[in-house]
Design a protein around this motif. Structure first.
Motif, PDB file in Angstrom:
ATOM      1  N   SER A 188       0.819  -1.211   0.000  1.00 37.26           N
ATOM      2  CA  SER A 188       0.000   0.000   0.000  1.00 37.26           C
ATOM      3  C   SER A 188       0.850   1.257   0.000  1.00 37.26           C
ATOM      4  O   SER A 188       0.488   2.262  -0.621  1.00 37.26           O
ATOM      5  N   THR A 189       1.994   1.231   0.691  1.00 36.96           N
ATOM      6  CA  THR A 189       2.878   2.405   0.708  1.00 36.96           C
ATOM      7  C   THR A 189       3.440   2.672  -0.677  1.00 36.96           C
ATOM      8  O   THR A 189       3.449   3.818  -1.152  1.00 36.96           O
ATOM      9  N   SER A 190       3.899   1.627  -1.351  1.00 39.21           N
ATOM     10  CA  SER A 190       4.431   1.784  -2.708  1.00 39.21           C
ATOM     11  C   SER A 190       3.361   2.310  -3.648  1.00 39.21           C
ATOM     12  O   SER A 190       3.616   3.195  -4.474  1.00 39.21           O
ATOM     13  N   GLN A 191       2.159   1.781  -3.535  1.00 44.69           N
ATOM     14  CA  GLN A 191       1.073   2.241  -4.407  1.00 44.69           C
ATOM     15  C   GLN A 191       0.743   3.704  -4.153  1.00 44.69           C
ATOM     16  O   GLN A 191       0.531   4.477  -5.099  1.00 44.69           O
ATOM     17  N   ALA A 192       0.700   4.103  -2.878  1.00 47.03           N
ATOM     18  CA  ALA A 192       0.396   5.503  -2.561  1.00 47.03           C
ATOM     19  C   ALA A 192       1.437   6.436  -3.165  1.00 47.03           C
ATOM     20  O   ALA A 192       1.103   7.505  -3.703  1.00 47.03           O
ATOM     21  N   LEU A 193       2.700   6.030  -3.121  1.00 49.96           N
ATOM     22  CA  LEU A 193       3.768   6.890  -3.626  1.00 49.96           C
ATOM     23  C   LEU A 193       3.741   7.008  -5.143  1.00 49.96           C
ATOM     24  O   LEU A 193       3.908   8.107  -5.686  1.00 49.96           O
ATOM     25  N   ILE A 194       3.540   5.901  -5.859  1.00 54.13           N
ATOM     26  CA  ILE A 194       3.549   6.025  -7.316  1.00 54.13           C
ATOM     27  C   ILE A 194       2.316   6.776  -7.821  1.00 54.13           C
ATOM     28  O   ILE A 194       2.316   7.277  -8.940  1.00 54.13           O
ATOM     29  N   HIS A 195       1.289   6.892  -6.983  1.00 52.95           N
ATOM     30  CA  HIS A 195       0.115   7.680  -7.365  1.00 52.95           C
ATOM     31  C   HIS A 195       0.216   9.146  -6.963  1.00 52.95           C
ATOM     32  O   HIS A 195      -0.357  10.000  -7.633  1.00 52.95           O
ATOM     33  N   HIS A 196       0.903   9.442  -5.863  1.00 55.44           N
ATOM     34  CA  HIS A 196       0.796  10.788  -5.296  1.00 55.44           C
ATOM     35  C   HIS A 196       2.127  11.487  -4.998  1.00 55.44           C
ATOM     36  O   HIS A 196       2.108  12.649  -4.602  1.00 55.44           O
ATOM     37  N   SER A 197       3.254  10.818  -5.160  1.00 56.45           N
ATOM     38  CA  SER A 197       4.528  11.439  -4.796  1.00 56.45           C
ATOM     39  C   SER A 197       4.793  12.708  -5.604  1.00 56.45           C
ATOM     40  O   SER A 197       4.415  12.821  -6.771  1.00 56.45           O
ATOM     41  N   ALA A 198       5.477  13.664  -4.957  1.00 61.77           N
ATOM     42  CA  ALA A 198       5.855  14.905  -5.635  1.00 61.77           C
ATOM     43  C   ALA A 198       7.203  14.781  -6.335  1.00 61.77           C
ATOM     44  O   ALA A 198       7.664  15.735  -6.960  1.00 61.77           O
ATOM     45  N   SER A 199       7.847  13.625  -6.230  1.00 58.53           N
ATOM     46  CA  SER A 199       9.143  13.400  -6.867  1.00 58.53           C
ATOM     47  C   SER A 199       9.167  11.999  -7.477  1.00 58.53           C
ATOM     48  O   SER A 199       8.272  11.184  -7.209  1.00 58.53           O
ATOM     49  N   PRO A 200      10.178  11.682  -8.316  1.00 60.37           N
ATOM     50  CA  PRO A 200      10.264  10.331  -8.868  1.00 60.37           C
ATOM     51  C   PRO A 200      10.321   9.276  -7.767  1.00 60.37           C
ATOM     52  O   PRO A 200      10.890   9.505  -6.694  1.00 60.37           O
ATOM     53  N   VAL A 201       9.732   8.114  -8.051  1.00 59.12           N
ATOM     54  CA  VAL A 201       9.661   7.023  -7.083  1.00 59.12           C
ATOM     55  C   VAL A 201      10.308   5.781  -7.665  1.00 59.12           C
ATOM     56  O   VAL A 201       9.971   5.379  -8.789  1.00 59.12           O
ATOM     57  N   ALA A 202      11.228   5.184  -6.905  1.00 55.74           N
ATOM     58  CA  ALA A 202      11.819   3.908  -7.291  1.00 55.74           C
ATOM     59  C   ALA A 202      11.196   2.802  -6.458  1.00 55.74           C
ATOM     60  O   ALA A 202      11.224   2.861  -5.234  1.00 55.74           O
ATOM     61  N   VAL A 203      10.607   1.824  -7.133  1.00 59.90           N
ATOM     62  CA  VAL A 203      10.030   0.665  -6.456  1.00 59.90           C
ATOM     63  C   VAL A 203      10.988  -0.494  -6.671  1.00 59.90           C
ATOM     64  O   VAL A 203      11.232  -0.910  -7.807  1.00 59.90           O
ATOM     65  N   VAL A 204      11.540  -1.012  -5.571  1.00 55.39           N
ATOM     66  CA  VAL A 204      12.631  -1.997  -5.656  1.00 55.39           C
ATOM     67  C   VAL A 204      12.129  -3.363  -5.171  1.00 55.39           C
ATOM     68  O   VAL A 204      11.685  -3.495  -4.026  1.00 55.39           O
ATOM     69  N   PRO A 205      12.214  -4.387  -6.016  1.00 53.98           N
ATOM     70  CA  PRO A 205      11.794  -5.727  -5.589  1.00 53.98           C
ATOM     71  C   PRO A 205      12.884  -6.365  -4.722  1.00 53.98           C
ATOM     72  O   PRO A 205      13.990  -5.856  -4.630  1.00 53.98           O
ATOM     73  N   PRO A 206      12.568  -7.476  -4.062  1.00 56.68           N
ATOM     74  CA  PRO A 206      13.592  -8.167  -3.270  1.00 56.68           C
ATOM     75  C   PRO A 206      14.781  -8.570  -4.130  1.00 56.68           C
ATOM     76  O   PRO A 206      14.640  -8.788  -5.343  1.00 56.68           O
ATOM     77  N   THR A 207      15.945  -8.660  -3.510  1.00 55.23           N
ATOM     78  CA  THR A 207      17.151  -9.045  -4.232  1.00 55.23           C
ATOM     79  C   THR A 207      16.987 -10.428  -4.802  1.00 55.23           C
ATOM     80  O   THR A 207      16.529 -11.349  -4.131  1.00 55.23           O
ATOM     81  N   ARG A 208      17.390 -10.588  -6.066  1.00 59.15           N
ATOM     82  CA  ARG A 208      17.303 -11.899  -6.708  1.00 59.15           C
ATOM     83  C   ARG A 208      18.272 -12.872  -6.041  1.00 59.15           C
ATOM     84  O   ARG A 208      19.407 -12.533  -5.752  1.00 59.15           O
TER      85      ARG A 208
END
Length: 285
Positions: A264-284
């Protein structure tokens, strides 16, 4: 890799991606996917040329504009373009398995008026195998901080490593935020009034320090500030995004439900952030 569709948001993403490629000293691939949708022509009406040919020409024009924007932003970067058929999200998710970074605009030409972020950006951020940056907001000063959300989870560690790299490449400071209340205290259960908030704050501060200590020695030139607040993570990170040049989060934090691919935090940021957002998955592994 940056995906473009001819929108102003996509051109902004192409410029951002080119600048990032220059920082990383890697080539940039600009891609556009044409989805060929069947079109019925009324009887007796002849198209001046095949519909597929028109889509292909439009795709080439979109790529040419993005290429020009990328080269203006970072003249020394090796840039290639790629025109593909099919669904953009599906293709970008597949390419994310071998890409270092996928960059997308916040909303493309297919979005409805008032839609805050495009469906392709959401899909790729949710299912991508590599970090995905959704470019939002306007350019920030070079000394603006990189902000990262941490919570001690494995995904949080991957986000923290990405954030340290980003701060080091930009020569700026890193703000690591632990917001440890996922509910509005004023409307929560009655027992919260009896909790020892100071003790909880001390414990959370120690946990953040321990998580940061694993990286401080590897990044001695990156000033780091740990911030522990009693607030909802999305609320705090959205506030800090007002003055950040990049906000970094894991794809799913400690509080996510099993099987939930994007928290939910990641979703909120990519919808509403005032700056670019990096969404990082777990390390392979």
């Amino acid at each position: 890799m940056v995906g473009v569709d001819g929108s102003s948001s996509a051109l902004h993403a192409a410029r951002w991606a080119a600048t990032e490629a220059a920082r990383r000293k890697v080539p940039l691939s600009i891609t556009h996917a044409c989805m060929l949708i069947p079109v019925q022509v009324p009887p007796g009406v002849e198209l001046p040329r095949p519909y597929a040919d028109a889509l292909t020409e439009q795709g080439r024009e979109i790529l040419a504009a993005a290429l020009e924007a990328a080269r203006e932003a970072a003249p020394g970067v090796d840039v290639t373009t790629e025109l593909r058929g099919g669904a953009a999200a599906e293709y970008l998710i597949g390419r994310s398995a071998s890409a270092e970074l996928i960059v997308l605009g916040s909303r493309g030409l297919g979005g409805f008026t008032g839609l805050l972020v495009g469906s392709i950006a959401v899909a790729v951020a949710t299912h991508g195998h590599c970090p995905v940056v959704v470019v939002r907001g306007t350019d920030r000063p070079q000394d603006a901080p990189v902000v990262v959300g941490v919570d001690g989870s494995p995904t949080s560690d991957a986000a923290l490593a990405f954030a340290f790299d980003a701060a080091a490449a930009r020569g700026t400071r890193l703000v690591a935020v632990r917001a440890w209340s996922d509910f509005a205290v004023d409307t929560a259960w009655k027992f919260v009034a009896a909790l020892d908030w100071e003790s909880i704050h001390s414990v959370e501060t120690r946990l953040v320090d321990q998580q940061l200590d694993a990286y401080r020695s590897r990044y001695p030139d990156v000033p780091v500030q740990g911030v522990v607040v009693r607030d909802r993570p999305a609320h705090t990170l959205l506030e800090l995004s007002q003055d950040a040049q990049l906000v970094v989060v894991g794809s799913r934090g400690r509080g996510g439900f099993r099987g939930l691919l994007l928290g939910s935090t990641s979703q909120a940021l990519i919808h509403h952030s005032a700056s670019p957002v990096a969404v990082v998955p777990p390390t392979r592994q």
